[in-house]
Design an enzyme around this catalytic site. Structure first.
Site, PDB file in Angstrom:
ATOM      1  N   ALA A   1       1.001  -1.410  -0.713  1.00  0.00           N
ATOM      2  CA  ALA A   1      -0.089  -0.146   0.008  1.00  0.00           C
ATOM      3  C   ALA A   1       0.662   1.460  -0.120  1.00  0.00           C
ATOM      4  O   ALA A   1       0.945   2.459   0.514  1.00  0.00           O
ATOM      5  CB  ALA A   1      -1.016   0.269   1.166  1.00  0.00           C
TER       6      ALA A   1
ATOM      7  N   HIS B   1       7.052   5.702   2.241  1.00  0.00           N
ATOM      8  CA  HIS B   1       7.751   4.782   1.310  1.00  0.00           C
ATOM      9  C   HIS B   1       8.471   5.046  -0.297  1.00  0.00           C
ATOM     10  O   HIS B   1       9.566   4.853   0.339  1.00  0.00           O
ATOM     11  CB  HIS B   1       6.854   3.459   0.227  1.00  0.00           C
ATOM     12  CG  HIS B   1       5.782   3.651   1.104  1.00  0.00           C
ATOM     13  ND1 HIS B   1       4.176   2.826   2.006  1.00  0.00           N
ATOM     14  CD2 HIS B   1       5.664   1.962   2.860  1.00  0.00           C
ATOM     15  CE1 HIS B   1       3.832   2.228   2.705  1.00  0.00           C
ATOM     16  NE2 HIS B   1       5.055   1.566   3.471  1.00  0.00           N
TER      17      HIS B   1
HETATM   18  N1  LIG Z   1       5.496   9.300   6.568  1.00  0.00           N
HETATM   19  C1  LIG Z   1       6.404   8.107   6.319  1.00  0.00           C
HETATM   20  N2  LIG Z   1       7.811   8.414   6.254  1.00  0.00           N
HETATM   21  C2  LIG Z   1       8.724   7.641   6.908  1.00  0.00           C
HETATM   22  N3  LIG Z   1       9.270   6.954   6.151  1.00  0.00           N
HETATM   23  C3  LIG Z   1       7.352   5.982   6.768  1.00  0.00           C
HETATM   24  C4  LIG Z   1       5.864   6.573   6.770  1.00  0.00           C
HETATM   25  N4  LIG Z   1       5.656   5.342   6.758  1.00  0.00           N
HETATM   26  C5  LIG Z   1       6.483   4.709   6.910  1.00  0.00           C
HETATM   27  N5  LIG Z   1       7.362   4.584   6.773  1.00  0.00           N
HETATM   28  C6  LIG Z   1       8.514   3.630   6.492  1.00  0.00           C
HETATM   29  O1  LIG Z   1       8.316   2.875   5.907  1.00  0.00           O
HETATM   30  C7  LIG Z   1       8.526   1.566   5.667  1.00  0.00           C
HETATM   31  C8  LIG Z   1       7.218   0.444   5.683  1.00  0.00           C
HETATM   32  O2  LIG Z   1       6.194   1.026   6.693  1.00  0.00           O
HETATM   33  P1  LIG Z   1       5.101   0.396   6.507  1.00  0.00           P
HETATM   34  O3  LIG Z   1       4.667  -0.483   4.563  1.00  0.00           O
HETATM   35  O4  LIG Z   1       4.837  -0.192   7.730  1.00  0.00           O
HETATM   36  O5  LIG Z   1       3.498   1.671   6.051  1.00  0.00           O
HETATM   37  P2  LIG Z   1       3.305   2.330   6.925  1.00  0.00           P
HETATM   38  O6  LIG Z   1       2.443   3.360   6.266  1.00  0.00           O
HETATM   39  O7  LIG Z   1       3.680   3.103   8.580  1.00  0.00           O
HETATM   40  O8  LIG Z   1       1.946   1.295   6.983  1.00  0.00           O
HETATM   41  P3  LIG Z   1       0.797   1.418   8.825  1.00  0.00           P
HETATM   42  O9  LIG Z   1       1.851   2.773   9.449  1.00  0.00           O
HETATM   43  O10 LIG Z   1       0.019   1.401   8.613  1.00  0.00           O
HETATM   44  O11 LIG Z   1       1.904   0.702   9.539  1.00  0.00           O
HETATM   45  C9  LIG Z   1       9.007   1.685   7.652  1.00  0.00           C
HETATM   46  O12 LIG Z   1      10.335   1.699   7.345  1.00  0.00           O
HETATM   47  C10 LIG Z   1       8.242   2.657   7.989  1.00  0.00           C
HETATM   48  O13 LIG Z   1       9.060   2.994   9.136  1.00  0.00           O
END
Ligand SMILES: Nc1ncnc2c1ncn2[C@@H]1O[C@H](COP(=O)(O)OP(=O)(O)OP(=O)(O)O)[C@@H](O)[C@H]1O
Ligand SMILES: CC(C)(CO)[C@@H](O)C(=O)[O-]
Ligand code: BAL
Length: 343
Positions: free
Chosen positions: A39, A44
């Protein structure tokens, strides 16, 4: 006469589904890995762009997409977690990824749930770990497996998941994983909301309430800024009432008042930061729909323990809350200057 060029969809990153395919894939230069649960959003994408830069044009960027059942507790959102692989391939590619490794649950856990797991230790029981027991053991176990499967030179993680990042660093150090861990600052929407895959669950009204997470952090940061500015003035000013009196006698009443105010100002510490952030969260708790606070913490990033009033150095203001059925987290790094003699 020129003909319009037909527009074609953005190319997708190459998709790899199995460990065998991944091992067979060419491996030019340095390999940088970005682990995700899919997602993909702008947060990301920023991780992938940073990975591309660090791996260099001759290196390789691998994005993993895997919703890890082991890190979800009973009653959490494993089943409704968004799964958008086609869009993820295009987003990953546009940000500079070469490969997307998106294994099935059976591919990652061929024998069912692993019996031997990584244990997160004391840090794994605090904050996120207190609300989500076992979460960090499950997260570290899959991160260890994905590091073994992808064998990167460097792996990038977001500061948004600060406790996760701290635990991955700790695991890599404690267990001698030969990989460089790189932190990437949190990417936010224009209005401050931290980007998150779970934001898509928020209705417009819930999203308005959810803005209180970042606003609370900014209020804490601004209070600290005001407090440090006041202290700088107090340290720079002569600071005694004799000087204020002398200025007054000279008819410089504004300066006198200023010197007097600065000399006698109460200089609040971390308590003031917490108070400012809490006030925003308390307002949001009365909103419709309401914010339901899990925790607000002002912690030492080395230990995740609450900082004391005389703390100097780095700190992290962290918040977790539910809005409707969606649980969100956010945090902001702060810095407390050492106290001078004037305070
Ligand atoms: N807003 C953001 N800024 C920087 N890095 C991010 C951000 N959101 C997620 N990440 C990083 O992306 C990587 C994958 O995270 P993940 O796929 O869980 O996304 P997420 O948006 O954090 O999902 P959720 O909030 O639903 O847990 C992790 O290292 C996470 O810290
Ligand atoms: C690091 C991670 C990919 C492990 O499943 C996950 O916790 C995430 O996306 O932050
Ligand atoms: N982004 C952290 C992974 C999780 O919420 O399970």
């Amino acid at each position: 006469m020129t003909h319009p060029t037909p527009t074609s969809p953005a190319p997708a990153a190459a998709l790899v589904r199995t460990a065998a395919e991944l091992h067979a894939a060419p491996r030019p230069g340095r390999r940088a890995v970005v682990m995700t649960m899919g997602a993909l959003h702008e947060g990301h994408a920023q991780l992938v762009r940073s990975a591309r830069e660090l791996a260099g044009p001759d290196g390789q960027v691998v994005v993993t997409v895997f919703v890890n059942p082991l890190q979800f507790g009973a009653g959490e959102d494993l089943d409704r977690y968004p799964r958008t692989l086609d869009a993820d391939l295009a987003t990953a590619r546009a940000a500079g990824a070469d490969l997307v490794f998106a294994p099935s649950v059976d591919e990652v856990y061929p024998g069912g749930e692993p019996q031997v797991r990584i244990t997160a230790g004391p840090l794994g029981g605090l904050l996120e770990g207190a609300t989500r027991p076992g979460h960090f053991d499950g997260m570290l176990t899959v991160v260890a497996k994905l590091l073994h499967l992808t064998r990167p030179d460097l792996a990038l993680y977001g500061q948004k998941d600060a406790q996760q990042l701290a635990l991955i660093r700790r695991m890599v150090r404690d267990l001698n994983f030969g990989v460089e861990i790189v932190a990437v600052p949190t990417v936010r929407e224009d209005d401050g909301l931290a980007r998150s895959s779970r934001n898509r669950f928020l209705s417009p009204a819930e999203r308005r309430t959810a803005l209180a997470l970042s606003r609370a952090l900014f209020a804490g940061r601004d209070r600290l800024g005001a407090q440090e500015a006041l202290r700088d003035r107090a340290e720079a000013a002569p600071g005694d009432s004799a000087r204020a009196g002398a200025l007054d006698a000279l008819g410089e009443s504004r300066l006198a008042a200023d010197a007097h105010a600065v000399a006698h100002a109460r200089l609040p510490g971390p308590a003031a930061v917490r108070e400012s952030a809490r006030a925003v969260l308390a307002d949001a708790a009365r909103a419709e729909p309401p914010l339901v606070l899990d925790y607000l913490a002002l912690i030492d990033p080395a230990t995740f323990a609450e900082i004391t009033e005389d703390h100097a150095g780095d700190a992290l203001l962290a918040v977790a809350a539910k809005v409707g059925t969606t649980r969100l987290i956010d945090n902001l790094p702060l810095h407390f200057a050492p106290h001078g003699a004037a305070s």
